[in-house]
Design an enzyme around this catalytic site. Structure first.
Site, PDB file in Angstrom:
ATOM      1  N   ALA A   1      -8.362   7.204  -6.840  1.00 45.32           N
ATOM      2  CA  ALA A   1      -9.750   7.609  -6.606  1.00 45.32           C
ATOM      3  C   ALA A   1     -10.059   7.658  -5.122  1.00 45.32           C
ATOM      4  O   ALA A   1     -10.776   8.558  -4.646  1.00 45.32           O
ATOM      5  CB  ALA A   1     -10.695   6.647  -7.322  1.00 45.32           C
TER       6      ALA A   1
ATOM      7  N   SER B   1      -6.407   3.428  -5.829  1.00 41.60           N
ATOM      8  CA  SER B   1      -5.825   4.251  -4.763  1.00 41.60           C
ATOM      9  C   SER B   1      -5.964   5.741  -5.078  1.00 41.60           C
ATOM     10  O   SER B   1      -6.233   6.556  -4.187  1.00 41.60           O
ATOM     11  CB  SER B   1      -4.353   3.893  -4.556  1.00 41.60           C
TER      12      SER B   1
ATOM     13  N   HIS C   1       0.833  -1.198   0.000  1.00 49.01           N
ATOM     14  CA  HIS C   1       0.000   0.000   0.000  1.00 49.01           C
ATOM     15  C   HIS C   1       0.870   1.252   0.000  1.00 49.01           C
ATOM     16  O   HIS C   1       1.920   1.295   0.645  1.00 49.01           O
ATOM     17  CB  HIS C   1      -0.926   0.005   1.226  1.00 49.01           C
TER      18      HIS C   1
END
Length: 469
Positions: free
Chosen positions: A388, A386, A369
């Site tokens: 959006a 990610s 992430h």
């Protein structure tokens, strides 16, 4: 690849609005099973007498012999019970499940059914068990039933109900392409579409509980008042649900030799009068319900995750857990089925894999992430999901002070825990995210690792909801 064919989800917590005609709150559907003259009997070429659904408790077939008492009980249904029910219900729309060989032996009754405007659906060629038949034999019986039904009534049947069915009965009926609905189903309170090969077949569930057959089985009804009360209780429940915005369908199953007896018929009349006394009740045939449903809720073509091959499944869902396609690869090998063809179903499969993975593998998902509002975001190198998600919380439009705060918190968090701060940003605004950042920095690593994993699963759930609805 393991696949489980049963759909144990159905409409779930939000069934569709049937939009019954006239804004009705409930559709009431009455079925008359006409089987008399089509039951097991050596006169009909069968191996034994009938042993099912009669007044004779615990009746067993008599191999190679006729059964006088059983025959006369069935004859009562044709000679007296049918006419009593016809007089009582002739003013209402009604569906007859007609055993075709029985209809062929009942010209007066068929004429009366048609004069009343009743729908005559097919109940198979004979009222016999099909569970031990081979597929070819049963397929031939389906075709023979359709042909004889057409000769006797003047038109092919539009509905089908085998009743004493095999695992092949419904697929064989569906493959004909003839039926507006099939009723060999007890799985719902509403019609639903089921896929057979390249065909969408409408299923209109029937009932074995609001059914006079319970007068002929152990632990069933022993007097008419019980049947009446059960009909009323079922109606009251479904009618109240309809008033609350969840209209449904209620089926009532009758047999001429059972409900046609005076004591039961009188109880049935009281129950019908009770239902008719309410506003917003649509009495309908099964064919009317089928035609309404097909017009209002036609089948919708959609991708079914459980039917995807491995490559497509991974292509569709490999990015749901950030840069971790191995989760989708393993999920595809699980026992998936129709119940997994929703956002919740796919999430369940993916989450099972994630939860059962090693700590090192889960840590790999966490470290995949990006930082919130970090360098990758600034360089526009985030995945579309990610990007959006961060934009939804305004993280793509930070003030200098906010950007400095996120940079400071990101550095402190990663140094302490060894993975980036992860939060389902769609659940929060900037202020809430910053508050969670500060709070979670004070947790120990095990607690925060578990929290980060929960947030990863939440992000996956939101992505799937957006993708699959």
């Amino acid at each position: 690849m393991q696949r489980y064919p049963r759909d144990l989800t159905g409409y779930g917590p939000t069934p569709p609005d049937p939009q019954w005609p006239g804004g009705a709150k409930i559709a009431v559907q009455i079925v008359m099973n006409y089987e008399e003259g089509g039951e097991n009997n050596i006169l009909h070429g069968d191996a034994a007498s009938e042993g099912f659904l009669s007044e004779i408790t615990g009746a067993q077939p008599w191999p190679g012999m006729r059964h006088w008492n059983m025959e006369s009980i069935y004859e009562y249904g044709a000679r007296a019970g049918f006419w009593r029910l016809h007089r009582m219900l002739g003013h209402l729309p009604l569906t007859v499940y007609g055993v075709t060989s029985a209809l062929a032996r009942a010209p007066e009754q068929v004429a009366a059914m048609q004069a009343a405007g009743w729908e005559i659906a097919s109940h198979g060629l004979k009222w016999i068990e099909h569970k031990d038949m081979d597929e070819a034999t049963e397929r031939a019986l389906v075709q023979e039933a359709i042909a004889l039904h057409t000769q006797v009534t003047g038109a092919p049947p539009r509905g089908w109900y085998t009743g004493r069915s095999s695992m092949n009965s419904v697929p064989l009926a569906a493959e004909t392409g003839l039926f507006a609905y099939i009723a060999d189903d007890y799985a719902d309170d509403l019609p639903y579409w089921r896929r057979f090969g390249d065909r969408d077949q409408l299923m209109i569930p029937y009932t074995l509980d609001i059914n006079d057959m319970r007068f002929a089985i152990q632990a069933g009804f022993t007097e008419g008042a019980q049947f009446e009360q059960y009909i009323r209780d079922s109606f009251d429940c479904l009618y109240a649900e309809g008033l609350a915005g969840r209209p449904a369908m209620m089926s009532i199953g009758l047999h001429c030799r059972l409900a046609g007896r005076p004591g039961r018929a009188q109880a049935l009349k009281r129950a019908v009068d009770y239902m008719a006394g309410h506003e917003g009740v649509w009495f309908a045939t099964r064919l009317q319900i089928a035609e309404h449903w097909a017009a209002t809720h036609p089948p919708v073509a959609r991708a079914r995750p459980s039917e995807m091959d491995r490559a497509r499944f991974v292509a569709e869902f490999g990015g749901i857990f950030e840069h971790s396609p191995w989760i989708a690869e393993r999920a595809h090998a699980l026992e998936l089925g129709p119940t997994h063809d929703t956002a919740t179903g796919v999430h369940s499969a993916l989450a099972r894999v994630f939860r059962s993975a090693s700590e090192a593998e889960r840590l790999g998902v966490l470290t995949a992430h990006p930082d919130l509002a970090g360098k990758l975001a600034a360089a526009k190198r985030l995945t579309p999901d990610s990007t959006a998600e961060q934009a939804s919380a305004g993280l793509d439009a930070l003030t200098d002070a906010e950007r400095d705060a996120f940079s400071r918190l990101n550095a402190a968090y990663t140094e302490k825990f060894g993975f980036p701060f992860i939060i389902a940003v769609r659940d929060h605004d900037k202020a809430g995210i910053l508050a969670a950042f500060e709070r979670r920095l004070g947790q120990d690593r095990d607690t925060e690792f578990a929290e980060a994993c929960r947030q990863v699963e939440r992000i996956a759930r939101l992505r799937l909801t957006e993708k699959l609805g």
